[in-house]
Scaffold this motif. Structure first.
Motif, PDB file in Angstrom:
ATOM      1  N   GLY A  29       0.798  -1.216   0.000  1.00 22.36           N
ATOM      2  CA  GLY A  29       0.000   0.000   0.000  1.00 22.36           C
ATOM      3  C   GLY A  29       0.831   1.266   0.000  1.00 22.36           C
ATOM      4  O   GLY A  29       2.066   1.251  -0.054  1.00 22.36           O
ATOM      5  N   THR A  30       0.134   2.384   0.070  1.00 18.81           N
ATOM      6  CA  THR A  30       0.755   3.702   0.131  1.00 18.81           C
ATOM      7  C   THR A  30       0.105   4.470   1.270  1.00 18.81           C
ATOM      8  O   THR A  30      -0.949   4.070   1.778  1.00 18.81           O
ATOM      9  N   PRO A  31       0.701   5.587   1.703  1.00 14.29           N
ATOM     10  CA  PRO A  31       0.082   6.374   2.770  1.00 14.29           C
ATOM     11  C   PRO A  31      -1.362   6.745   2.485  1.00 14.29           C
ATOM     12  O   PRO A  31      -2.172   6.879   3.415  1.00 14.29           O
ATOM     13  N   ARG A  32      -1.708   6.887   1.199  1.00  9.51           N
ATOM     14  CA  ARG A  32      -3.076   7.254   0.838  1.00  9.51           C
ATOM     15  C   ARG A  32      -4.100   6.229   1.356  1.00  9.51           C
ATOM     16  O   ARG A  32      -5.251   6.583   1.660  1.00  9.51           O
ATOM     17  N   THR A  33      -3.688   4.957   1.452  1.00  9.52           N
ATOM     18  CA  THR A  33      -4.629   3.929   1.907  1.00  9.52           C
ATOM     19  C   THR A  33      -5.020   4.103   3.370  1.00  9.52           C
ATOM     20  O   THR A  33      -6.016   3.520   3.813  1.00  9.52           O
ATOM     21  N   LEU A  34      -4.256   4.882   4.112  1.00 10.47           N
ATOM     22  CA  LEU A  34      -4.602   5.133   5.513  1.00 10.47           C
ATOM     23  C   LEU A  34      -5.867   5.973   5.642  1.00 10.47           C
ATOM     24  O   LEU A  34      -6.483   6.019   6.720  1.00 10.47           O
ATOM     25  N   PHE A  35      -6.242   6.657   4.570  1.00 13.27           N
ATOM     26  CA  PHE A  35      -7.456   7.474   4.621  1.00 13.27           C
ATOM     27  C   PHE A  35      -8.670   6.636   4.996  1.00 13.27           C
ATOM     28  O   PHE A  35      -9.501   7.056   5.806  1.00 13.27           O
ATOM     29  N   TRP A  36      -8.790   5.426   4.437  1.00 14.29           N
ATOM     30  CA  TRP A  36     -10.009   4.644   4.591  1.00 14.29           C
ATOM     31  C   TRP A  36     -10.270   4.193   6.024  1.00 14.29           C
ATOM     32  O   TRP A  36     -11.377   4.402   6.541  1.00 14.29           O
ATOM     33  N   PRO A  37      -9.321   3.550   6.709  1.00 15.03           N
ATOM     34  CA  PRO A  37      -9.630   3.139   8.083  1.00 15.03           C
ATOM     35  C   PRO A  37      -9.876   4.322   9.004  1.00 15.03           C
ATOM     36  O   PRO A  37     -10.763   4.264   9.865  1.00 15.03           O
ATOM     37  N   TRP A  38      -9.134   5.415   8.818  1.00 18.94           N
ATOM     38  CA  TRP A  38      -9.303   6.548   9.723  1.00 18.94           C
ATOM     39  C   TRP A  38     -10.592   7.317   9.442  1.00 18.94           C
ATOM     40  O   TRP A  38     -11.268   7.760  10.376  1.00 18.94           O
TER      41      TRP A  38
END
Length: 493
Positions: A29-38
């Motif tokens: 993944g990339t840092p952008r994928t952290l958007f979804w869980p948060w």
């Protein structure tokens, strides 16, 4: 195609990772994928109720808005900063914390983290249950004890299954929750917009500086400070080469954007009606149904339950990891299951026996917010002092560079907590009446003075933990980073 099939099949399996370090081959993944869980964890309709909570401090709309914006963004920025440790060490938050506290010394903050996350998942489960019962009552479909029991079973099962299955299912679940709740929340806002009366909202009188600070700290503890102890649990799956700025930015943005929008609308609604404002204190979610047309009650129940489940799933996943870090030696999924049992038991108490939900909730947040703020300050300072990535094997080795039970961070945590508890009060929760013992000696007016509800203890604990570690921990970190790498084998601790 084979890789895609492998990925899909992996998402349907119980995650086997516990406290262990994620191997390079599994980081993705990339840092952008952290958007979804948060985003999924914080898009809950509960964010609207925080408007009533903030105005309850006796401040105006504009004061509450400023307090909310600062409290939400700053507290989630702390989460973003700690999330950087996850991609640097590829281990859970409360394992990475061992670098500051020692391998076994870290059990103290791990226990505190566990209690906080179990408490949060319990509150969210109870709220989802009560919201469902309220909707059913308005539809004349029941709403009594039987409805609450069934709702609790279903909500509890969703949360426990997500926590037991682990990371891949949670990421998929949070994506779905994000999309569904975002759309339905927009519809909710459109339907109740005519209940906003700006003339009434703008007439709410301003409060004192102390009341403003109290609301700001409450926003911090209700949002980001409730997540800092789990902030690296999801970034640990990112490749080590991921952008630190990206991790900070996407974590902060993903977590903050929904609460900020919901807070603004919640303030407008609560400021427009004293009746709604008071009702939210008793039933933070259910009270929001009283201004809805009947046909939207079922979609409202869906958005309310999914939003709360989204937050609780992340909590139960992280509480299981914290329990392992505290010393329980069982597989991760069993730790999550243990927490699920406690969560349901606590929810039964809140739903069927407890009174004055808001008072108990605020007492819980501020009391545990103090030691968590102290831990957060120490963790942030320790991370800032480090110039190298963690020695992953030594995070599990009491004889390694991070030590076993170093006294300085533990003493600093206890001192910051003791000072912090002396500067907060919780009169709505009788079992916390002992707090606030420093307000009178420090000339702040005692437990009934102007500073009694400013919750200065949370800010004091955060500052003392951070500044104390910068002053006392620099030499220790330098000694650690001067040591040669230890054996690669990672002990099971």
């Amino acid at each position: 195609m084979a890789d895609a099939q492998t990925s899909r099949s992996r998402q349907l399996q119980v995650e086997t990772h516990g406290l262990d370090v994620i191997a390079d081959a599994e980081r993705k993944g990339t840092p952008r994928t952290l958007f979804w869980p948060w985003f999924g964890a914080n898009v809950s309709i509960l964010g609207l109720s925080y408007g009533a909570f903030a105005l309850g401090f006796g401040i105006s709309f504009w004061q509450a808005l400023v307090a909310g914006v600062i409290g939400i963004v700053f507290s989630f920025l702390l989460c973003g900063l700690i999330a950087v440790a996850g991609k640097r060490g590829s281990a859970p938050t409360m394992v990475l914390s061992r670098a500051a506290y020692g391998v076994r010394g870290n059990r103290l903050p791990s226990v505190i983290s566990w209690v906080l996350t179990v408490g949060w998942e319990t509150v969210l489960t109870a709220l989802a249950t009560m919201a469902t019962a309220t909707v059913f009552d308005r539809l004349s479909w029941g709403g009594g004890t039987d409805t609450k029991v069934v709702a609790l079973i279903i909500v509890g099962a969703l949360i426990v299954v997500g926590g037991v299955m682990g990371f891949d299912l949670i990421m998929r679940l949070q994506t779905v929750i994000t999309l569904v709740t975002a759309v339905l929340t927009v519809v909710y806002i459109a339907l109740v917009a005519d209940h906003i009366h700006w003339s009434t909202v703008s007439a709410v009188p301003a409060g004192s500086a102390q009341e403003f600070i109290g609301a700001l700290v409450f926003m911090m503890t209700g949002f980001g400070l409730g997540w800092v102890n789990a902030a690296a649990d999801y970034s640990r799956y990112l490749p080590r080469s991921s952008s630190s700025r990206g991790v900070i930015g996407w974590t902060t943005f993903g977590a903050s954007v929904a609460p900020l929008l919901l807070l603004v609308f919640g303030l407008l609604l609560a400021g427009s009606s004293t009746t709604l404002n008071k009702a939210v204190a008793a039933d933070p979610i259910g009270a929001l149904t009283t201004i809805l047309p009947t046909w939207f009650l079922v979609p409202f129940a869906v958005v309310a339950v999914l939003g709360l489940v989204g937050g609780a799933v992340l909590d139960i996943y992280s509480s299981g990891l914290a329990l392992l870090s505290a010393g329980l030696r069982v597989p991760r999924y069993l730790a999550a299951l243990v927490d699920g049992v406690l969560m349901i038991a606590g929810s039964v108490y809140i739903v069927f026996f407890a009174d004055n939900f808001l008072g108990q909730f605020m007492g819980f947040l501020t009391t545990l917010g103090v030691p968590i703020a102290a831990w957060c300050g120490i963790m942030l300072a320790d991370l800032a002092l480090r110039r190298r990535d963690y020695d992953e094997a030594d995070l599990f080795r009491p004889t390694g560079r991070y030590g076993d039970v170093p006294l300085t961070p533990l003493a600093l945590t206890l001192a910051a907590t003791a000072i912090g508890w002396g500067l907060v009060t919780n009169t709505a929760a009788s079992w916390l009446s002992w707090q606030g013992y420093l307000l009178d000696p420090l000339g702040l007016g005692g437990k009934s003075g102007a500073w009694a509800y400013a919750n200065l203890g949370v800010l004091a604990a955060l500052a003392l933990g951070f500044l104390g570690t910068l002053a006392l921990g620099r030499a220790r970190v330098q000694r650690q980073e001067e040591q040669a790498p230890g054996p690669e084998a990672v002990p099971a601790v």
